[in-house]
Design an enzyme around this catalytic site. Structure first.
Site, PDB file in Angstrom:
ATOM      1  N   GLN A   1      38.650  21.598   3.854  1.00 33.22           N
ATOM      2  CA  GLN A   1      38.270  23.006   3.983  1.00 33.22           C
ATOM      3  C   GLN A   1      39.409  23.764   4.662  1.00 33.22           C
ATOM      4  O   GLN A   1      39.855  23.410   5.750  1.00 33.22           O
ATOM      5  CB  GLN A   1      36.986  23.200   4.790  1.00 33.22           C
ATOM      6  CG  GLN A   1      36.500  24.655   4.643  1.00 33.22           C
ATOM      7  CD  GLN A   1      35.327  25.031   5.516  1.00 33.22           C
ATOM      8  OE1 GLN A   1      35.362  24.814   6.727  1.00 33.22           O
ATOM      9  NE2 GLN A   1      34.285  25.604   4.929  1.00 33.22           N
TER      10      GLN A   1
ATOM     11  N   TYR B   1      35.016  35.238   7.972  1.00 37.73           N
ATOM     12  CA  TYR B   1      36.442  34.987   8.189  1.00 37.73           C
ATOM     13  C   TYR B   1      37.262  35.798   7.175  1.00 37.73           C
ATOM     14  O   TYR B   1      36.710  36.635   6.453  1.00 37.73           O
ATOM     15  CB  TYR B   1      36.712  33.477   8.149  1.00 37.73           C
ATOM     16  CG  TYR B   1      35.943  32.775   9.256  1.00 37.73           C
ATOM     17  CD1 TYR B   1      36.239  33.057  10.595  1.00 37.73           C
ATOM     18  CD2 TYR B   1      34.886  31.918   8.985  1.00 37.73           C
ATOM     19  CE1 TYR B   1      35.512  32.467  11.619  1.00 37.73           C
ATOM     20  CE2 TYR B   1      34.159  31.319  10.006  1.00 37.73           C
ATOM     21  CZ  TYR B   1      34.477  31.602  11.314  1.00 37.73           C
ATOM     22  OH  TYR B   1      33.749  31.033  12.334  1.00 37.73           O
TER      23      TYR B   1
ATOM     24  N   ARG C   1      33.456  28.321  -0.524  1.00 41.98           N
ATOM     25  CA  ARG C   1      32.228  28.471   0.284  1.00 41.98           C
ATOM     26  C   ARG C   1      31.974  29.953   0.530  1.00 41.98           C
ATOM     27  O   ARG C   1      32.868  30.681   0.972  1.00 41.98           O
ATOM     28  CB  ARG C   1      32.397  27.743   1.625  1.00 41.98           C
ATOM     29  CG  ARG C   1      31.073  27.602   2.344  1.00 41.98           C
ATOM     30  CD  ARG C   1      31.122  26.660   3.523  1.00 41.98           C
ATOM     31  NE  ARG C   1      29.913  25.867   3.560  1.00 41.98           N
ATOM     32  CZ  ARG C   1      29.269  25.522   4.664  1.00 41.98           C
ATOM     33  NH1 ARG C   1      29.734  25.870   5.842  1.00 41.98           N
ATOM     34  NH2 ARG C   1      28.169  24.819   4.599  1.00 41.98           N
TER      35      ARG C   1
ATOM     36  N   GLY D   1      24.820  19.270   7.220  1.00 47.73           N
ATOM     37  CA  GLY D   1      25.737  19.338   8.350  1.00 47.73           C
ATOM     38  C   GLY D   1      25.236  18.475   9.481  1.00 47.73           C
ATOM     39  O   GLY D   1      25.585  17.286   9.605  1.00 47.73           O
ATOM     40  N   ARG D   2      24.357  19.054  10.299  1.00 47.07           N
ATOM     41  CA  ARG D   2      23.900  18.361  11.516  1.00 47.07           C
ATOM     42  C   ARG D   2      23.359  16.955  11.260  1.00 47.07           C
ATOM     43  O   ARG D   2      23.625  16.054  12.056  1.00 47.07           O
ATOM     44  CB  ARG D   2      22.858  19.241  12.236  1.00 47.07           C
ATOM     45  CG  ARG D   2      23.493  20.485  12.837  1.00 47.07           C
ATOM     46  CD  ARG D   2      22.492  21.543  13.177  1.00 47.07           C
ATOM     47  NE  ARG D   2      21.844  22.062  11.974  1.00 47.07           N
ATOM     48  CZ  ARG D   2      20.885  22.954  11.963  1.00 47.07           C
ATOM     49  NH1 ARG D   2      20.438  23.435  13.111  1.00 47.07           N
ATOM     50  NH2 ARG D   2      20.368  23.381  10.833  1.00 47.07           N
TER      51      ARG D   2
END
Ligand SMILES: Cc1cc2nc3c(=O)[nH]c(=O)nc-3n(C[C@H](O)[C@H](O)[C@H](O)COP(=O)(O)O)c2cc1C
Length: 385
Positions: free
Chosen positions: A100, A187, A235, A335-336
């Site tokens: 990424q 971003y 993404r 993710g987590r």
């Protein structure tokens, strides 16, 4: 529409992914000095190689793209050598890994920028209300308000594109199987795409979605030139307001124009943050009222884009399977759950219990602790009642 199981393979850019369980990108702050990846990170990613695809933590294209301490870079030879340890470890264990790539744009602080310069913004408008992890005025590490940026000049864009191209070459040299561009969560790419924020008057801005997506698509083309379009993922976080991204009356039009352009190029996948993320820390999705992308929207994404689609955000094994059964999505990113369960795929497959990692371990510098010290599930030592 045909749907597949979480454990069915998926073809992506001429390579076969073993299953549809994707490890979502996660910043873990364990780099060595100089923002260099290391053996410990190689171990961490290697432990999780049974995911169909790993997406690495967000990686800086250049020193001026940095918005958090201890995120890795991919702009010098030492970093390439460090990443080679990571990709070798994942490949040895039979996995695939995309890198990424990000540029945080205005989401930075002068203390993180080279020579203390201002962060680079699509305009000079500050992300009022959003914090970054940096050095406070007393020198201690803390969350501080993002600094006022300066607008990137039109004449600076070619050099910025060169930075991305160098990063992609380096990623290829480091052995990555592909690239994911972080165009979500407020971003730099999203700053360019947002019509409220991007008031530039050059051909990268204004009330024209061709202009606002130009930077992202130019970067996609550079990445495709090195990896092939099928090994590029993007993404995106439509409707998100994370990092002070303002409401965008042209958001959907811009997004669907982008889908068509990515489709035309044969881009490998679009990775959608399926849960809307209003603000706060990027992983704290469940603390908010859960709101998912609207059905009509996800259906249209499927119509406009023929590549792979990944959804991410608070999925369990059950909800992931339900999502795949809709036929609207091909892979689910977690993710987590990957923090505490390196063998997440086997746990899902066998209905073994999951470990919930403590959030306090997410971004520490404690080495192995909370990072590589989560064991695989051992069914033989599990209690049977
Ligand atoms: C520790 C941590 C670090 C993260 N870092 C990144 C990152 O570098 N890039 C990114 O796009 N998302 C990042 N995220 C967001 C995750 O990729 C994912 O979208 C989010 O955790 C929701 O998925 P989950 O509910 O399965 O955890 C991070 C999340 C966590 C928990």
């Amino acid at each position: 529409m045909k749907s597949a199981s979480l454990f069915a393979p998926f073809q992506l850019g001429g390579q076969e992914l073993a299953n549809r369980v994707v490890m979502a990108p996660m910043t873990r702050t364990r780099t060595s000095p100089g923002d260099v990846p290391n053996e410990l990170m190689a171990k961490y990613y290697g432990q999780r190689a049974s995911a169909g695809l790993i997406i690495s933590e967000a990686t800086d294209v250049a020193p001026h793209s940095k918005g958090y301490l201890w995120t890795p870079g991919i702009y010098n030879d030492e970093q390439v050598r460090g990443w080679k340890l990571v990709t070798d470890s994942v490949h040895r264990n039979g996995g695939k890994i995309f890198q990424q790539i990000w540029h945080v744009g205005r989401m930075s602080h002068t203390s993180l920028m080279p020579d203390g310069q201002q962060p680079w913004g699509v305009t000079d408008e500050q992300a009022v209300g959003s914090d970054v992890f940096a050095h406070g005025s007393d020198g201690r590490l803390t969350f501080v308000r993002a600094s006022k940026p300066r607008q990137i000049g039109t004449e600076e864009m070619p050099a910025l594109l060169d930075d991305f191209e160098r990063a992609f070459r380096n990623a290829g040299e480091a052995g990555f199987d592909g690239i994911e561009l972080h165009a979500a969560n407020g971003y730099l790419f999203e700053q360019f795409m947002n019509s409220t924020l991007n008031t530039r008057t050059d051909h990268y801005g204004g009330q024209n979605f061709e202009n606002r997506t130009r930077f992202l698509l130019e970067v996609v083309d550079l990445a495709a030139g090195i990896f092939g379009a099928g090994r590029i993922g993007i993404r995106l976080s439509p409707f998100g307001h994370y990092n002070s991204i303002p409401a965008d009356p042209h958001g959907e039009d811009t997004f669907f124009y982008l889908c068509r352009e990515l489709d035309r190029r044969g881009v490998g996948y679009i990775h959608l943050l399926y849960q809307l993320l209003p603000s706060g820390n990027m992983e704290q999705v469940t603390r908010f009222e859960e709101t998912n992308l609207p059905d009509a929207f996800v259906k249209k994404v499927r119509e406009e884009f023929r590549g792979g689609i990944i959804w991410c955000g608070s999925f369990s094994r059950e909800s992931a399977e339900q999502a795949l059964a809709t036929g609207m999505v091909d892979m689910i990113a977690f993710g987590r759950p990957f923090v505490g369960n390196p063998d997440l795929v086997a746990r899902f497959k066998n209905n073994w219990p999951l470990v919930e990692a403590d959030r306090s371990a997410y971004y520490t510098r404690n080495g192995e602790i909370g990072f590589t010290d989560f064991p695989n599930f051992n069914p033989h030592s599990a209690e049977v009642d």
